[in-house]
Design a protein around this motif. Structure first.
Motif, mmCIF file in Angstrom:
data_model
loop_
_atom_site.group_PDB
_atom_site.id
_atom_site.type_symbol
_atom_site.label_atom_id
_atom_site.label_comp_id
_atom_site.label_asym_id
_atom_site.label_seq_id
_atom_site.Cartn_x
_atom_site.Cartn_y
_atom_site.Cartn_z
ATOM 1 N N LEU A 89 -5.528 -4.881 0.378
ATOM 2 C CA LEU A 89 -6.522 -4.319 1.291
ATOM 3 C C LEU A 89 -7.831 -4.093 0.548
ATOM 4 C CD1 LEU A 89 -4.467 -1.650 3.317
ATOM 5 C CD2 LEU A 89 -4.933 -4.033 3.906
ATOM 6 N N ASN A 90 -8.863 -3.792 1.288
ATOM 7 C CA ASN A 90 -10.179 -3.535 0.712
ATOM 8 C C ASN A 90 -10.108 -2.345 -0.249
ATOM 9 O OD1 ASN A 90 -12.829 -3.039 0.134
ATOM 10 N ND2 ASN A 90 -13.538 -3.009 2.261
ATOM 11 N N ARG A 91 -10.432 -2.559 -1.516
ATOM 12 C CA ARG A 91 -10.297 -1.512 -2.525
ATOM 13 C C ARG A 91 -11.218 -0.331 -2.252
ATOM 14 N NH1 ARG A 91 -6.821 -2.573 -6.080
ATOM 15 N NH2 ARG A 91 -7.392 -0.751 -7.322
ATOM 16 N N LYS A 92 -12.320 -0.553 -1.566
ATOM 17 C CA LYS A 92 -13.242 0.544 -1.254
ATOM 18 C C LYS A 92 -12.630 1.542 -0.259
ATOM 19 C CE LYS A 92 -17.518 -2.025 -2.135
ATOM 20 N NZ LYS A 92 -18.793 -2.532 -1.556
ATOM 21 N N ALA A 93 -11.567 1.089 0.422
ATOM 22 C CA ALA A 93 -10.933 1.967 1.410
ATOM 23 C C ALA A 93 -9.984 2.978 0.759
ATOM 24 C CB ALA A 93 -10.157 1.133 2.427
ATOM 25 N N GLU A 96 -10.667 -0.821 10.537
ATOM 26 C CA GLU A 96 -11.623 -1.871 10.171
ATOM 27 C C GLU A 96 -11.959 -1.864 8.685
ATOM 28 O OE1 GLU A 96 -16.117 -3.368 11.445
ATOM 29 O OE2 GLU A 96 -15.199 -1.640 12.411
ATOM 30 N N GLU A 97 -12.114 -0.672 8.075
ATOM 31 C CA GLU A 97 -12.556 -0.590 6.688
ATOM 32 C C GLU A 97 -11.520 -1.106 5.680
ATOM 33 O OE1 GLU A 97 -11.941 1.764 8.956
ATOM 34 O OE2 GLU A 97 -12.055 3.761 8.032
ATOM 35 N N THR A 98 -10.279 -1.292 6.119
ATOM 36 C CA THR A 98 -9.256 -1.783 5.186
ATOM 37 C C THR A 98 -9.221 -3.306 5.115
ATOM 38 O OG1 THR A 98 -7.523 -1.866 6.885
ATOM 39 C CG2 THR A 98 -7.796 0.205 5.681
ATOM 40 N N GLY A 99 -9.780 -3.984 6.112
ATOM 41 C CA GLY A 99 -9.742 -5.447 6.134
ATOM 42 C C GLY A 99 -8.361 -5.989 6.426
ATOM 43 N N GLU A 100 -7.587 -5.268 7.254
ATOM 44 C CA GLU A 100 -6.200 -5.661 7.483
ATOM 45 C C GLU A 100 -6.013 -6.506 8.747
ATOM 46 O OE1 GLU A 100 -3.673 -2.320 8.166
ATOM 47 O OE2 GLU A 100 -4.984 -1.411 9.659
ATOM 48 N N SER A 124 0.833 -1.209 0.000
ATOM 49 C CA SER A 124 0.000 0.000 0.000
ATOM 50 C C SER A 124 0.860 1.249 0.000
ATOM 51 C CB SER A 124 -0.911 0.034 1.239
ATOM 52 O OG SER A 124 -1.631 -1.165 1.383
ATOM 53 N N SER A 134 -3.493 0.384 -3.157
ATOM 54 C CA SER A 134 -3.243 -0.834 -2.379
ATOM 55 C C SER A 134 -3.583 -2.069 -3.194
ATOM 56 C CB SER A 134 -4.071 -0.827 -1.094
ATOM 57 O OG SER A 134 -3.799 -1.990 -0.332
#
Length: 759
Positions: free
Chosen positions: A58-62, A100-104, A39, A55
């Motif tokens: 990780l969550n692409r929406k983040a 939390e929103e990254t899914g890490e 990232s 990134s």
């Protein structure tokens, strides 16, 4: 890892914008390091926050939504410490911040490295992995190297306005600063105008167009013209090259087909790019693909594609001459400014010059100083081809270029310009006044010249003599060595203009960064190589012709002084003196009635500092070239912007060397002058006067300011300042102390041209 890094860098070079470059990096680094996540977090200095900009893992929406404060989380710690953080269990670190929103949450190991460009923090590059482990040294080194590459890409994006951080409140491009080498003093504020050299794809600037149909028509005409040229060449060579080589022409013609490269370029034009820019984009993309191939034969095809691109570009440029719309205040930028370019620019609209290549002693810089145009050379990091139309500040005093400057910075610089102009106008009354201190100490102020425009300006400023006439300038503007008669006329004009005031003519000083196109000197390390007196003593035919020309030019005027450059030992002095006396007797034998002029040597290398007494017993005067002496004492190339901040004339070692030269010369009863940039700096001039220099010689534009400063400070006070600073060990502290002393005496006006500003 090295080949992988090279491949990634090449691929990033083909990216069309910053976001594409970031996406390439995170994808490629993740694959190369076999990690689960890579990232990039970019730092916005104004918002004081990091934003997740790219990134893989990780969550692409983040992306574009997740932000961190300056000190928040491990990313913040990497930025604060400005060094890598390598953890096998990130969650156990006290500064760990779960997003939390990254899914890490499933990733345990963490390696983050700062992205820094010229000491400015731009962001953080991070890799993460689910398995609990510490990344090894080679992985950490690879990521550090990758971040260094990324730093340049981000800095360029900032300058061109293509960097957009969602959290930023800025609608216009953010202010960026680039360092170069001061080529000509002064400050300019204006609009950037990019001038590109012919048929150089890399030099084609980006430019939008509204006339898409017209650009496509021009491109098709160029394509057709190159195809015709290629076909004619193939026919001409048909009987003289093997069939397999002949087949290459067929390949080239197919590549130039309307449905191949032609179609791709037209697609780019339809997106609003002008024909030349669209061609550059397509060619660079294809070249990049070929260069990444493993097969050596296919890699070589990149050269063919680039050559085809140049041919089409040359044809385009012939029918599409670069039409320049000149703003009222134009700052001209090019990869490499040339004297010919200067001739094309409307002088009444030119306020500043910036060249990516070149040095402070290049021909363009010399001409710029003669024209009085603030100039910066060697701005190697400036993305010059992408700043056209943007507002720029050119600080020729400090060697800085600001792109898209903030309103506050523009206001500060405009105030400096106004103050400077008012102060300079007020100095005109001093033209015919001597440089006399309040306690009646008299110090002659001379000038450095090289062009007749310098001469006119020098006389207008009240110069008392010429401490350095650069004879290489007349040599540089010709395509051959000037004859003895031509040189005699040039020197006669200079001597006559100043008569009866003395004129110090330096013998030919080429080499280093001063080259002649017809007498090239190519060396690994030119500053420590064949230059100055070393060249002319090896070529006595050049030296003798020049000395004879000087002597003949001085007939009836008797105001000539001859100076020898780059002297490092007594044998050089003795050999030069022998040749000068030989030329003198040759001139006398021709019936020319002339006196043997005073002869001096330049102290420019450390070796000369310790032989002053030996030199003084053989010559009539000594003159310090402070520019070269400083760079040799400090082992800093003064034309290299990467180490420019290490070059400092107020360094204790430099000041001690200057004082030693003066003391040793005076013990032998010989005068000492100084003709480097220090002499034209009012703060330095105060110290030089206190040291006992007999003459200060400078650029004519600096003379009134130096005269005003010295006329307003007693010699005894200057000696007190010198005594204080000679005990100091930091060049910046020394300069600050001198400037503070001048401010206490109400002399802050002489420092206005060098005043530092925020940003």
């Amino acid at each position: 890892m090295l080949s992988t890094l090279r491949r990634i860098v090449q691929e990033v070079g083909t990216a069309r914008d910053l976001q594409a470059a970031l996406d390439i990096i995170v994808r490629s680094v993740r694959l190369a390091m076999c990690t689960d996540v890579c990232s990039v977090y970019l730092y916005d200095d104004d918002a004081d926050r990091y934003t997740l900009m790219a990134s893989e893992g990780l969550n692409r929406k983040a992306i574009g939504r997740v932000t961190l404060s300056r000190s928040e989380g491990l990313v913040g710690q990497v930025g604060l410490r400005e060094e890598p953080i390598n953890l096998e269990d990130a969650a156990s670190h006290p500064k760990f911040r779960y997003l939390e929103e990254t899914g890490e949450e499933r990733f345990r190991s963490f390696l983050g490295v700062p992205i820094i460009h010229h000491r400015n923090l731009l962001g953080v590059l991070v890799v993460q992995q689910a398995v609990k482990r510490r990344f090894d040294e080679s992985e950490e080194s690879f990521l550090v190297t990758m971040s260094a590459q990324l730093a340049g890409v981000i800095a360029h994006a900032e300058a061109t306005g293509s960097l957009h951080i969602p959290s930023s409140s800025h609608e216009k491009p953010r202010q960026s600063r680039f360092m170069g080498v001061a080529g000509s003093p002064g400050i300019a504020i204006g609009t950037a105008v990019v001038l590109a050299p012919p048929a150089d794809l890399a030099a084609v600037p980006e430019k939008e167009t509204d006339d898409i149909d017209g650009e496509i028509q021009l491109f098709r005409q160029a394509l057709c013209s190159v195809r015709d040229q290629m076909s004619r060449t193939a026919e001409k060579l048909a009987g003289s090259i093997p069939p397999e080589e002949q087949a290459l022409f067929d390949v080239y013609l197919r590549m130039l087909d309307d449905n191949a490269l032609g179609a791709e370029v037209e697609t780019a034009i339809k997106k609003g790019q002008w024909a030349q820019g669209a061609l550059r984009e397509v060619i660079e993309e294809h070249v990049g693909h070929f260069e990444k191939m493993d097969d050596p034969y296919l890699r070589e095809r990149a050269v063919d594609v680039r050559d085809l691109g140049r041919r089409v570009l040359a044809s385009l440029q012939q029918q599409q001459a670069q039409e320049v719309t000149w703003p009222d205040e134009a700052v001209v930028i090019s990869e490499e400014l040339t004297p010919a370019m200067l001739g094309e620019i409307p002088r009444h609209k030119l306020v500043g010059l910036v060249s990516v290549q070149g040095s402070g002693n290049s021909h363009v810089a010399i001409l710029a100083r003669a024209m009085g145009v603030p100039t910066i050379m060697g701005a190697v990091d400036l993305p010059w081809e992408r700043v056209g139309g943007r507002e720029l500040i050119v600080d020729g005093n400090l060697g800085r270029v600001y792109a898209s400057p903030a309103a506050e910075l523009v206001s500060q610089y405009r105030q400096l310009i106004d103050e400077e102009q008012a102060f300079v106008e007020g100095l005109e009354a001093l033209k015919d006044e001597p440089c006399l201190t309040p306690d009646h100490y008299r110090l002659p102020l001379w000038v450095n010249t090289g062009l007749m425009t310098d001469t006119v300006r020098s006389l207008d400023k009240g110069a008392e003599g010429v401490g350095l006439y650069r004879t290489e300038v007349p040599f540089m503007i010709r395509e051959r060595f000037p004859s003895e008669k031509e040189q005699e006329e040039i020197y006669r004009d200079q001597l006559k203009a100043f008569a009866p005031k003395p004129v110090t003519i330096r013998t030919l000083d080429i080499g280093g960064d001063k080259s002649l196109s017809y007498f090239p000197i190519k060396e690994e390390n030119p500053f420590l190589g064949w230059r100055g007196i070393r060249v002319t003593l090896d070529h006595p035919e050049i030296f003798l012709v020049q000395i004879r020309a000087m002597l003949k030019a001085s007939a009836g005027l008797d105001n000539l002084r001859i100076m020898l450059p780059m002297i490092s030992g007594v044998p050089e002095v003795e050999e030069a003196l022998y040749l000068i006396h030989r030329a003198y007797h040759e001139v006398l034998s021709e019936g020319v009635d002339v006196q043997l002029p005073p002869i001096g040597v330049m102290v420019e290398v450390p070796a000369a500092v310790y032989q002053v007494k030996d030199f003084a017993r053989r010559v009539d005067f000594l003159s310090i070239g402070s520019n070269d002496l400083t760079q040799y004492i400090l082992a800093v190339d003064r034309n290299n912007p990467r180490v420019a901040e290490l070059y400092h004339s107020f360094h204790p070692a430099v000041l001690q060397a200057l004082q030693k030269v003066v003391n040793d010369a005076h013990k032998e009863g010989k005068p000492v002058s100084i003709c480097g940039e220090m002499a034209g700096d009012p703060a330095a001039a105060v110290l030089l006067m206190a040291m006992g220099f007999d003459i200060l010689s400078m650029n004519a534009t600096h003379l009134p300011r130096v005269k005003w400063a010295l006329r307003n400070i007693p010699l005894e006070h200057a000696k007190e300042i010198l005594d204080d600073v000679m005990e100091m060990d930091n060049p910046r502290v020394i300069r600050s102390a001198v400037e503070l002393a001048l401010r206490h005496r109400g002399l802050e006006k002489v420092l206005a041209g060098r005043a530092d500003v925020a940003g």
